[in-house]
Scaffold this motif. Structure first.
Motif, PDB file in Angstrom:
ATOM      1  N   UNK A   1      78.399 -14.599  64.611  1.00 35.22           N
ATOM      2  CA  UNK A   1      79.283 -15.481  65.375  1.00 35.22           C
ATOM      3  C   UNK A   1      79.596 -16.805  64.702  1.00 35.22           C
ATOM      4  N   UNK A   2      78.774 -17.257  63.769  1.00 38.45           N
ATOM      5  CA  UNK A   2      78.977 -18.567  63.144  1.00 38.45           C
ATOM      6  C   UNK A   2      78.659 -18.472  61.657  1.00 38.45           C
ATOM      7  N   UNK A   3      79.657 -18.657  60.790  1.00 39.92           N
ATOM      8  CA  UNK A   3      79.397 -18.533  59.345  1.00 39.92           C
ATOM      9  C   UNK A   3      78.411 -19.570  58.811  1.00 39.92           C
ATOM     10  N   UNK A   4      78.217 -20.672  59.534  1.00 45.36           N
ATOM     11  CA  UNK A   4      77.289 -21.699  59.053  1.00 45.36           C
ATOM     12  C   UNK A   4      75.872 -21.422  59.562  1.00 45.36           C
ATOM     13  N   UNK A   5      75.526 -20.148  59.546  1.00 44.45           N
ATOM     14  CA  UNK A   5      74.222 -19.715  60.055  1.00 44.45           C
ATOM     15  C   UNK A   5      73.505 -18.901  58.986  1.00 44.45           C
ATOM     16  N   UNK A   6      72.186 -19.048  58.943  1.00 40.80           N
ATOM     17  CA  UNK A   6      71.336 -18.263  58.050  1.00 40.80           C
ATOM     18  C   UNK A   6      70.397 -17.416  58.899  1.00 40.80           C
ATOM     19  N   UNK A   7      70.091 -16.232  58.415  1.00 42.43           N
ATOM     20  CA  UNK A   7      69.155 -15.349  59.104  1.00 42.43           C
ATOM     21  C   UNK A   7      68.107 -14.887  58.103  1.00 42.43           C
ATOM     22  N   UNK A   8      66.854 -15.249  58.354  1.00 48.68           N
ATOM     23  CA  UNK A   8      65.749 -14.901  57.468  1.00 48.68           C
ATOM     24  C   UNK A   8      64.823 -13.916  58.174  1.00 48.68           C
ATOM     25  N   UNK A   9      64.454 -12.845  57.465  1.00 45.93           N
ATOM     26  CA  UNK A   9      63.568 -11.868  58.090  1.00 45.93           C
ATOM     27  C   UNK A   9      62.928 -10.945  57.080  1.00 45.93           C
ATOM     28  N   UNK A  10      62.325  -9.888  57.598  1.00 49.89           N
ATOM     29  CA  UNK A  10      61.563  -8.961  56.757  1.00 49.89           C
ATOM     30  C   UNK A  10      62.202  -7.574  56.777  1.00 49.89           C
ATOM     31  N   UNK A  11      61.384  -6.544  56.690  1.00 45.84           N
ATOM     32  CA  UNK A  11      61.854  -5.213  56.340  1.00 45.84           C
ATOM     33  C   UNK A  11      62.963  -4.662  57.232  1.00 45.84           C
ATOM     34  N   UNK A  12      62.931  -4.926  58.545  1.00 47.25           N
ATOM     35  CA  UNK A  12      63.936  -4.336  59.424  1.00 47.25           C
ATOM     36  C   UNK A  12      65.332  -4.873  59.140  1.00 47.25           C
ATOM     37  N   UNK A  13      65.444  -5.980  58.402  1.00 46.46           N
ATOM     38  CA  UNK A  13      66.763  -6.494  58.021  1.00 46.46           C
ATOM     39  C   UNK A  13      67.248  -5.902  56.699  1.00 46.46           C
ATOM     40  N   UNK A  14      66.342  -5.282  55.938  1.00 44.87           N
ATOM     41  CA  UNK A  14      66.705  -4.778  54.618  1.00 44.87           C
ATOM     42  C   UNK A  14      67.653  -3.593  54.711  1.00 44.87           C
ATOM     43  N   UNK A  15      67.583  -2.844  55.821  1.00 45.25           N
ATOM     44  CA  UNK A  15      68.378  -1.627  55.947  1.00 45.25           C
ATOM     45  C   UNK A  15      69.080  -1.619  57.301  1.00 45.25           C
ATOM     46  N   UNK A  16      70.318  -1.180  57.312  1.00 41.06           N
ATOM     47  CA  UNK A  16      70.997  -0.937  58.578  1.00 41.06           C
ATOM     48  C   UNK A  16      71.758  -2.112  59.151  1.00 41.06           C
ATOM     49  N   UNK A  17      71.491  -3.344  58.696  1.00 42.64           N
ATOM     50  CA  UNK A  17      72.234  -4.493  59.206  1.00 42.64           C
ATOM     51  C   UNK A  17      73.603  -4.528  58.538  1.00 42.64           C
ATOM     52  N   UNK A  18      74.655  -4.436  59.346  1.00 46.30           N
ATOM     53  CA  UNK A  18      76.015  -4.351  58.818  1.00 46.30           C
ATOM     54  C   UNK A  18      76.771  -5.616  59.214  1.00 46.30           C
ATOM     55  N   UNK A  19      76.953  -6.542  58.255  1.00 42.94           N
ATOM     56  CA  UNK A  19      77.604  -7.817  58.552  1.00 42.94           C
ATOM     57  C   UNK A  19      78.703  -8.087  57.525  1.00 42.94           C
ATOM     58  N   UNK A  20      79.858  -7.427  57.675  1.00 43.17           N
ATOM     59  CA  UNK A  20      80.954  -7.648  56.734  1.00 43.17           C
ATOM     60  C   UNK A  20      81.602  -9.016  56.917  1.00 43.17           C
ATOM     61  N   UNK A  21      82.363  -9.439  55.889  1.00 48.20           N
ATOM     62  CA  UNK A  21      83.142 -10.669  55.999  1.00 48.20           C
ATOM     63  C   UNK A  21      82.375 -11.892  55.543  1.00 48.20           C
ATOM     64  N   UNK A  22      82.909 -13.075  55.890  1.00 42.49           N
ATOM     65  CA  UNK A  22      82.344 -14.325  55.388  1.00 42.49           C
ATOM     66  C   UNK A  22      81.020 -14.683  56.047  1.00 42.49           C
ATOM     67  N   UNK A  23      80.613 -13.930  57.065  1.00 41.29           N
ATOM     68  CA  UNK A  23      79.302 -14.137  57.686  1.00 41.29           C
ATOM     69  C   UNK A  23      78.185 -14.100  56.651  1.00 41.29           C
TER      70      UNK A  23
END
Length: 636
Positions: free
Chosen positions: A509-531
């Motif tokens: 929802x906001x390009x000025x955002x960071x998301x930090x995480x572990x293994x569950x973010x390595x696969x399957x997260x689909x975030x196309x575009x300037x995000x």
């Protein structure tokens, strides 16, 4: 076949892609020739239609297995219906498909209408409080499903928790069976199996495929070909399906559930055996158990024998009594698990998992040392298998993955083929691979100050838009805290701050955002575009040295004359690196940087193997070049 594929692509509003056509033709040929096939199809290829079209045109039944629910939903709710609508008249019988899942994914009408057994096996009507209200709402939906001839699938149910779903579903061991259950004719799980028997195409998951083919428990109607999507996940899912656990509280619960259904003292004997096992487990050190301690071996034998005696104490036919059936099923499962652990087979790995007392205390676990052999003997020997994923070529070829799946290396004359149909993306123009060669090699103490400063500088240059993939929760939280303090004008989220879907929504929802995480973010997260224009990977994701299963597999490879580090640890790391890097470029217009803060990617001998497993991005180790590139992207 090309006409059917073209019609389906048009129906979905897409355009013909050469890689998709090449894949469809190769899959059709493999099915016809009964030859195993590995297809690497990059993101954006449209690989699902690349195998669905030949699967529906094939003369015999085909099973498609996925690792994730997200892909399963895409197939059954979007891709297959569009294909049938576009080209159903060109398919024999118009094309038929069904979804098949494990029994616990379907609501159980007996449990809904008769009640849930408590720890003593007595049926209780409803839990108290808000949980009871949620169960009532779910029950109302289930009855509507039954009246409307619905599927009763969990994925279609109103929002609920795992705990609530357990109040309205059963596992295979708790099921009375269609012939004994008074609601067998209406059973959602049985209806799903009936639909599968009438269908040309069955969509299921890796675990059910493994239980059916490898465990030998018949779950899926007879089929000719298995298409395994997200095939990079298959070994871990098969391993997971074949892993058993045992702890003293589980034994105690099984004993209490059996107490009211038998006449002798066998339940008390099992409870006593559980206490013997508790003492033996508490005397073990956490980690892999290579040599069975005498005390533990004796305790497992006591549990095994007590569980066997308890099973014998039940009536041979439990009839339609749900409490008795469930209690006997638990006792039978304990007998099987304790027997497996006590046997000490060199084909299994046994370890002790340390847990807090409030989580049930320490636990024994057992898993297969390898799954390649069972897959080769029980799946590949009499079925044709098509494996596909965006990441199957490691180190530049298919051999590492093929070997792990049970296929012998290509030079031994095995009847399989590897095909890379490429990607529609121009990685050399769209993406930069930045390796922070100037940083120190990561140590055991987590991120250094130099790593934290590097992360902050990269995030600042990107003005947010950063997905951080970390090797541990501690590292992710440390990086998030440092970036929040240094860059308070940006929003920095850490895994655990909220549920993953909510974090993903905020990130998108906001390009000025960071998301930090572990293994569950390595696969399957689909975030196309300037995000997402920057993906940071803190270190090469080797398995932990104390991982009992991975370390046992590595040692076994060494003992067999191979290179355990390369076959196990480096292969594991290469897959995760490829998956993590794949979060960056999701569309033809995406641009960005994959920043790997581990200099070993370019300084260590194994670095070339890992780099050859990544998309062909333009590469640099110059931090100034990367910061300028990120600033240009952030500016427009």
């Amino acid at each position: 076949m090309r006409e059917v594929l073209a019609a389906a692509v048009e129906q979905l509003g897409g355009e013909e892609r050469p890689g998709q056509v090449a894949m469809a033709e190769a899959v059709a040929a493999a099915m016809e020739d009964k030859r195993h096939l590995l297809v690497q199809a990059g993101t954006g290829t449209g690989k699902s239609l690349g195998y669905l079209v030949p699967a529906l045109l094939h003369r015999d039944r085909v099973v498609v297995a996925t690792a994730t629910l997200a892909l399963q939903h895409q197939l059954v709710e979007r891709d297959i219906p569009a294909l049938l609508e576009a080209a159903g008249d060109q398919l024999e019988g118009g094309g038929t498909f069904a979804v098949l899942k494990g029994r616990s994914n379907y609501a159980c009408l007996h449990r809904v209408r008769e009640g849930v057994p408590d720890d003593q096996g007595a049926l209780v009507e409803l839990p108290e409080g808000s949980l009871g209200a949620e169960v009532v709402a779910l029950r109302e939906w289930i009855e509507e499903e039954a009246q409307d001839n619905g599927t009763g699938e969990r994925d279609h149910a109103p929002r609920h928790t795992d705990r609530v779903w357990r109040q309205v579903s059963v596992s295979h061991r708790e099921c009375l069976g269609a012939s004994k259950c008074p609601y067998g004719a209406e059973c959602f799980a049985e209806r799903a199996k009936e639909r599968a028997y009438r269908s040309q195409l069955i969509v299921t998951n890796h675990s059910l495929l493994a239980i059916d083919a490898i465990e030998g428990v018949p779950m899926i109607p007879e089929y000719d070909v298995a298409v395994i999507d997200e095939a990079h996940e298959l070994v871990s899912r098969v391993t997971q399906a074949a892993t058993d656990e045992l702890s003293a509280p589980e034994i105690d619960r099984a004993a209490r559930r059996s107490q009211r259904h038998i006449e002798g003292n066998e339940a008390d004997d099992l409870a006593d055996a559980g206490e013997v096992l508790r003492d033996a487990i508490d005397d073990c050190r956490p980690g892999r158990i290579d040599v069975m301690p005498q005390q533990l071996g004796d305790a497992l034998a006591v549990v095994r024998d007590a569980a066997r005696a308890l099973v014998s104490a039940f009536p041979r036919d439990t009839g339609d009594d749900a409490g008795t059936t469930q209690a006997k099923g638990w006792a039978q499962e304990l007998f099987t698990i304790a027997g497996r652990m006590a046997a000490g087979s060199d084909k299994d790995v046994l370890w002790m998992n340390e847990r807090e007392r409030n989580r049930g205390g320490n636990q024994l676990c057992v898993a297969p040392l390898e799954v390649a052999g069972p897959m080769r003997e029980r799946l590949l020997a009499d079925k044709t298998a098509v494996f596909t994923s965006a990441t199957l070529k490691l180190g530049g070829d298919f051999d590492a993955v093929a070997t792990s799946l049970g296929l012998a290396p290509a030079d031994r004359g095995e009847k399989w083929e590897g095909l890379d149909v490429g990607s529609p993306f121009d990685y050399g123009q769209q993406a930069i691979l930045y390796v922070a060669r100037h940083l120190p090699a990561p140590g055991r103490d987590g991120l250094t100050q130099a790593h934290l400063d590097e992360i902050t500088e990269l995030v600042d240059a990107a003005d947010g838009r950063t997905l951080g993939l970390f090797s541990s929760r501690r590292a992710a939280e440390a990086a998030a805290e440092h970036v929040r303090e240094a860059l308070p004008h940006l929003t920095t989220l850490a895994q655990g701050d909220a549920q993953l879907p909510e974090l993903a929504r905020q990130f998108v929802g906001d390009p000025h955002t960071n998301l930090f995480g572990t293994l569950s973010l390595w696969q399957g997260l689909d975030v196309p575009g300037e995000t997402c224009q920057l993906v940071i990977i803190d270190r090469i994701p080797f398995p932990r040295p104390d991982d009992p299963l991975m370390s046992a597999r590595q040692r076994a490879a060494d003992q067999a004359g191979g290179n355990g580090f390369m076959q196990v640890a480096a292969t594991h790391a290469a897959l995760l690196l490829a998956q993590g890097s794949g979060r960056l470029i999701r569309t033809m217009t995406d641009r960005g940087v994959v920043a790997i803060l581990d200099p070993r990617l370019v300084t260590a001998r194994y670095g070339s193997f890992l780099r050859a497993s990544l998309p062909p991005m333009w590469q640099t180790d110059d931090p100034a070049v990367v910061r300028k590139a990120l600033a240009r992207l952030a500016g427009g």
